[in-house]
Design an enzyme around this catalytic site. Sequence first.
Site, PDB file in Angstrom:
ATOM      1  N   THR A 249       0.339  -7.180  -8.014  1.00 39.69           N
ATOM      2  CA  THR A 249      -0.061  -6.133  -9.098  1.00 39.69           C
ATOM      3  C   THR A 249       0.984  -6.442  -9.694  1.00 39.69           C
ATOM      4  O   THR A 249       1.988  -6.829  -9.720  1.00 39.69           O
ATOM      5  CB  THR A 249       0.581  -4.824  -8.064  1.00 39.69           C
ATOM      6  OG1 THR A 249       1.226  -5.055  -7.522  1.00 39.69           O
ATOM      7  CG2 THR A 249      -0.618  -4.303  -6.787  1.00 39.69           C
ATOM      8  N   LEU A 250      -0.190  -5.771 -11.001  1.00 39.96           N
ATOM      9  CA  LEU A 250       0.912  -6.411 -12.214  1.00 39.96           C
ATOM     10  C   LEU A 250       1.396  -4.853 -13.434  1.00 39.96           C
ATOM     11  O   LEU A 250       0.796  -4.684 -14.680  1.00 39.96           O
ATOM     12  CB  LEU A 250       0.426  -6.992 -13.215  1.00 39.96           C
ATOM     13  CG  LEU A 250      -0.217  -8.516 -12.708  1.00 39.96           C
ATOM     14  CD1 LEU A 250      -1.121  -9.425 -13.278  1.00 39.96           C
ATOM     15  CD2 LEU A 250       0.936  -8.908 -12.675  1.00 39.96           C
ATOM     16  N   ASP A 281       1.605   2.285  -3.884  1.00 46.63           N
ATOM     17  CA  ASP A 281       0.661   3.098  -2.713  1.00 46.63           C
ATOM     18  C   ASP A 281      -0.318   3.344  -3.300  1.00 46.63           C
ATOM     19  O   ASP A 281      -1.413   3.340  -1.899  1.00 46.63           O
ATOM     20  CB  ASP A 281       1.880   4.575  -2.055  1.00 46.63           C
ATOM     21  CG  ASP A 281       3.348   3.931  -1.412  1.00 46.63           C
ATOM     22  OD1 ASP A 281       4.285   2.702  -1.105  1.00 46.63           O
ATOM     23  OD2 ASP A 281       4.252   4.808  -1.606  1.00 46.63           O
ATOM     24  N   SER A 320      -0.321  12.943  -6.873  1.00 48.79           N
ATOM     25  CA  SER A 320      -1.024  12.347  -7.458  1.00 48.79           C
ATOM     26  C   SER A 320      -1.651  11.100  -6.795  1.00 48.79           C
ATOM     27  O   SER A 320      -3.226  10.326  -7.240  1.00 48.79           O
ATOM     28  CB  SER A 320       0.173  11.249  -8.753  1.00 48.79           C
ATOM     29  OG  SER A 320       0.571  10.495  -7.695  1.00 48.79           O
TER      30      SER A 320
HETATM   31  O1  RIB Z   1       6.651   3.716  -3.628  1.00 51.84           O
HETATM   32  C1  RIB Z   1       7.702   5.373  -3.369  1.00 51.84           C
HETATM   33  C2  RIB Z   1       8.354   5.684  -2.350  1.00 51.84           C
HETATM   34  O2  RIB Z   1       9.099   4.670  -1.646  1.00 51.84           O
HETATM   35  C3  RIB Z   1       8.890   7.306  -2.321  1.00 51.84           C
HETATM   36  O3  RIB Z   1       8.339   7.984  -1.857  1.00 51.84           O
HETATM   37  C4  RIB Z   1      10.085   6.668  -2.058  1.00 51.84           C
HETATM   38  O4  RIB Z   1      10.119   7.389  -0.628  1.00 51.84           O
HETATM   39  C5  RIB Z   1      10.653   5.037  -1.333  1.00 51.84           C
HETATM   40  O5  RIB Z   1      10.295   5.260  -0.117  1.00 51.84           O
END
Ligand code: RIB
Length: 337
Positions: A249-250, A281, A320
């Site tokens: 991922t970039l 995420d 979000s």
């Molecule tokens: O990717 C973001 C997450 O990284 C946050 O929610 C924090 O808790 C860490 O785990």
Amino acid sequence: MGSTDGPSGNGEAGGDGSATDADPSPDRDGSPTVAVVGSYNAGFVVEMPRFPVPGETVTGSNFEEVVGGKGSNQAVGAARLGADARFVGCVGDDRHAEIARDLWDREGVDASAVQQVDDHTGVGVVFVDEDGENEIAVVPGANGRVDRGTVGGAADELAAADVLLTQLEIPDGPVAAAVEAADDAGLDVVLNPAPARELPPEVLSGVDYLTPNETEARILAGLDPDADADDEAVAARLRELGVGTVVLTLGDDGALVDDGATPERVPAPSVDPVDTTGAGDAFNAGFAVALAEGRSPVDAARFGCAAGALSVTEFDVVPSLPERPAADELLGQNDGG
Ligand code: RIB
């Protein structure tokens, strides 16, 4: 390891009704199901004009207590994007655990395999600067207690899934156990190597899709985290670790998908970023859901990029994470559709 070409087994257009790059419709019966083995963190977010240097105190402009943890975020993200999402992990016996369980209930994430352990619920402290960039420190607590037994207790969740999605905010043992169980059950295995650390070759050889960001990719490739290196070369080095496909991922440059044939770049939709925390995420949730629907890895990366782009337009992570219609709409716009 499942097929590196995605669930359709060939990743190509086909007269057999399999999904193609041009046809994003699912080719599986029933809901796409994503099992996430990973972390939950209570989050403490501080907005500040800039990050402090060592020894410095910077006055923040805003503070919020939020829900987070890469595993939980990715499970919630998958549910919002239309998957049957199952989360496997550990929480403590404290108010943060109650907040976590309320979140999973509200979001329709099956958390029946989550175990309560004698430790504090995981914690993440997040700094966000005025450019929307972030720095994060986590204290594992209960996440450090996730073990092979936790994964063994979730055998039904794994067997019923199309895709396993896991990260590195839990110890190596359960990551290895989850990858083994998923391989045995024929699932596609997505490892988001965050935070990056070295992993045994036998774990990596079971990974169909490795999804690092640029920093994580360099660390895993044995380079400095900010080394000035060619993305294609970094991806090729990661493939030598034994994983199937590298999906690098970039950020606002999208993603690079390298399955060992011709590396393919996927552009990201253009948006105005407010807070990049959790973009990875959102990407991983979108990527896993699309794979579970039978899309090709490149199409799945496109969908992940749309989800990631939407996620940076709002402050905080879980608020979000996009719902399905918004992700489909942005994907359509980006494709010129
Ligand atoms: O990717 C973001 C997450 O990284 C946050 O929610 C924090 O808790 C860490 O785990």
